[in-house]
Design a protein around this motif. Structure first.
Motif, PDB file in Angstrom:
ATOM      1  N   TYR A 136      13.073   3.320  11.363  1.00  0.00           N
ATOM      2  CA  TYR A 136      12.623   2.621  10.154  1.00  0.00           C
ATOM      3  C   TYR A 136      12.073   1.235  10.467  1.00  0.00           C
ATOM      4  O   TYR A 136      12.637   0.498  11.281  1.00  0.00           O
ATOM      5  N   PHE A 137      10.974   0.919   9.837  1.00  0.00           N
ATOM      6  CA  PHE A 137      10.335  -0.393  10.000  1.00  0.00           C
ATOM      7  C   PHE A 137      11.349  -1.490   9.697  1.00  0.00           C
ATOM      8  O   PHE A 137      12.090  -1.419   8.730  1.00  0.00           O
ATOM      9  N   ASN A 138      11.377  -2.530  10.544  1.00  0.00           N
ATOM     10  CA  ASN A 138      12.292  -3.636  10.255  1.00  0.00           C
ATOM     11  C   ASN A 138      11.668  -5.003  10.516  1.00  0.00           C
ATOM     12  O   ASN A 138      12.364  -6.002  10.554  1.00  0.00           O
ATOM     13  N   THR A 185      11.882   2.760   3.825  1.00  0.00           N
ATOM     14  CA  THR A 185      10.991   3.845   3.398  1.00  0.00           C
ATOM     15  C   THR A 185       9.850   4.092   4.375  1.00  0.00           C
ATOM     16  O   THR A 185       9.254   5.153   4.364  1.00  0.00           O
ATOM     17  N   THR A 186       9.540   3.129   5.224  1.00  0.00           N
ATOM     18  CA  THR A 186       8.484   3.292   6.220  1.00  0.00           C
ATOM     19  C   THR A 186       9.144   3.611   7.556  1.00  0.00           C
ATOM     20  O   THR A 186       9.967   2.851   8.041  1.00  0.00           O
ATOM     21  N   LYS A 187       8.769   4.774   8.125  1.00  0.00           N
ATOM     22  CA  LYS A 187       9.448   5.243   9.335  1.00  0.00           C
ATOM     23  C   LYS A 187       8.423   5.607  10.411  1.00  0.00           C
ATOM     24  O   LYS A 187       7.336   6.091  10.114  1.00  0.00           O
ATOM     25  N   TRP A 208       3.185   6.153  11.556  1.00  0.00           N
ATOM     26  CA  TRP A 208       4.025   5.682  10.456  1.00  0.00           C
ATOM     27  C   TRP A 208       4.062   6.745   9.361  1.00  0.00           C
ATOM     28  O   TRP A 208       3.032   7.297   8.993  1.00  0.00           O
ATOM     29  N   VAL A 209       5.259   7.026   8.880  1.00  0.00           N
ATOM     30  CA  VAL A 209       5.465   8.019   7.816  1.00  0.00           C
ATOM     31  C   VAL A 209       6.124   7.290   6.650  1.00  0.00           C
ATOM     32  O   VAL A 209       7.052   6.497   6.836  1.00  0.00           O
ATOM     33  N   TYR A 210       5.655   7.571   5.445  1.00  0.00           N
ATOM     34  CA  TYR A 210       6.183   6.920   4.244  1.00  0.00           C
ATOM     35  C   TYR A 210       7.040   7.932   3.507  1.00  0.00           C
ATOM     36  O   TYR A 210       6.546   8.925   3.000  1.00  0.00           O
ATOM     37  N   SER A 211       8.338   7.681   3.470  1.00  0.00           N
ATOM     38  CA  SER A 211       9.283   8.669   2.949  1.00  0.00           C
ATOM     39  C   SER A 211       9.287   8.765   1.439  1.00  0.00           C
ATOM     40  O   SER A 211       9.858   9.684   0.887  1.00  0.00           O
ATOM     41  N   ASN A 212       8.663   7.844   0.746  1.00  0.00           N
ATOM     42  CA  ASN A 212       8.634   7.881  -0.715  1.00  0.00           C
ATOM     43  C   ASN A 212       7.207   7.624  -1.184  1.00  0.00           C
ATOM     44  O   ASN A 212       6.900   6.557  -1.694  1.00  0.00           O
ATOM     45  N   PRO A 213       6.302   8.602  -1.035  1.00  0.00           N
ATOM     46  CA  PRO A 213       4.891   8.382  -1.352  1.00  0.00           C
ATOM     47  C   PRO A 213       4.638   8.002  -2.810  1.00  0.00           C
ATOM     48  O   PRO A 213       3.676   7.325  -3.115  1.00  0.00           O
ATOM     49  N   GLU A 214       5.513   8.394  -3.741  1.00  0.00           N
ATOM     50  CA  GLU A 214       5.315   8.070  -5.155  1.00  0.00           C
ATOM     51  C   GLU A 214       5.348   6.557  -5.387  1.00  0.00           C
ATOM     52  O   GLU A 214       4.696   6.048  -6.276  1.00  0.00           O
ATOM     53  N   GLU A 269       4.646  -0.707  -3.201  1.00  0.00           N
ATOM     54  CA  GLU A 269       5.028  -1.355  -1.965  1.00  0.00           C
ATOM     55  C   GLU A 269       3.966  -2.352  -1.534  1.00  0.00           C
ATOM     56  O   GLU A 269       2.795  -2.204  -1.846  1.00  0.00           O
ATOM     57  N   LYS A 270       4.386  -3.340  -0.803  1.00  0.00           N
ATOM     58  CA  LYS A 270       3.512  -4.422  -0.375  1.00  0.00           C
ATOM     59  C   LYS A 270       2.823  -4.047   0.924  1.00  0.00           C
ATOM     60  O   LYS A 270       3.459  -3.604   1.861  1.00  0.00           O
ATOM     61  N   GLU A 271       1.498  -4.255   0.967  1.00  0.00           N
ATOM     62  CA  GLU A 271       0.791  -4.031   2.213  1.00  0.00           C
ATOM     63  C   GLU A 271       1.243  -5.053   3.233  1.00  0.00           C
ATOM     64  O   GLU A 271       1.603  -6.170   2.895  1.00  0.00           O
ATOM     65  N   VAL A 272       1.207  -4.680   4.503  1.00  0.00           N
ATOM     66  CA  VAL A 272       1.580  -5.598   5.565  1.00  0.00           C
ATOM     67  C   VAL A 272       0.493  -6.663   5.650  1.00  0.00           C
ATOM     68  O   VAL A 272      -0.682  -6.357   5.757  1.00  0.00           O
TER      69      VAL A 272
END
Length: 119
Positions: free
Chosen positions: A12-14, A41-43, A49-55, A60-63
């Motif tokens: 997971y992104f940290n 949620t970003t893994k 990178w996979v987004y576990s909650n696409p809805e 979510e904030k862009e990087v």
């Protein structure tokens, strides 16, 4: 300088950090920028990178690029407090101006009374 994106042991992104151009990546780092980065949620899976909650991706904030300016908007409460403070300062200024006018008028009245007494 380069931007490195880090992830925990579960993938997971940290976070991210700036590094020198010759920086060597560790096992939990990548130069690949995620489109969206939300902890939990970003893994990182199979080098992508996979987004576990696409809805919720639209929420979510862009990087951000760390060199981009950050715009911080005040909350409604902060805006209200700022408005009240501005009004208070305007009232204090008006009070000071009225006190100055009152002092000037008092001096003029005293001068007139002295002239009247001397006449």
């Amino acid at each position: 300088m380069k931007q490195v994106y880090t992830f925990d042991e579960d993938g997971y992104f940290n976070g991210s950090k700036r590094v020198d151009d010759n920086y060597k990546l560790s096992a939990s780092e990548t130069f690949d920028k995620p489109k969206y980065a939300t902890k939990g949620t970003t893994k990182r899976e199979n080098d992508q990178w996979v987004y576990s909650n696409p809805e919720s991706i639209v929420e979510e904030k862009e990087v951000d690029n760390p060199s981009d300016p950050v715009e911080i908007k005040p909350s409604e409460n902060q805006q209200f407090q700022s408005s009240v403070m501005k009004q208070l300062m305007q009232l204090q200024l008006a009070d000071k101006q009225q006190n100055t006018t009152m002092a000037t008028l008092t001096k003029q009245l005293m001068a007139l009374q002295l002239k009247g007494a001397n006449a």
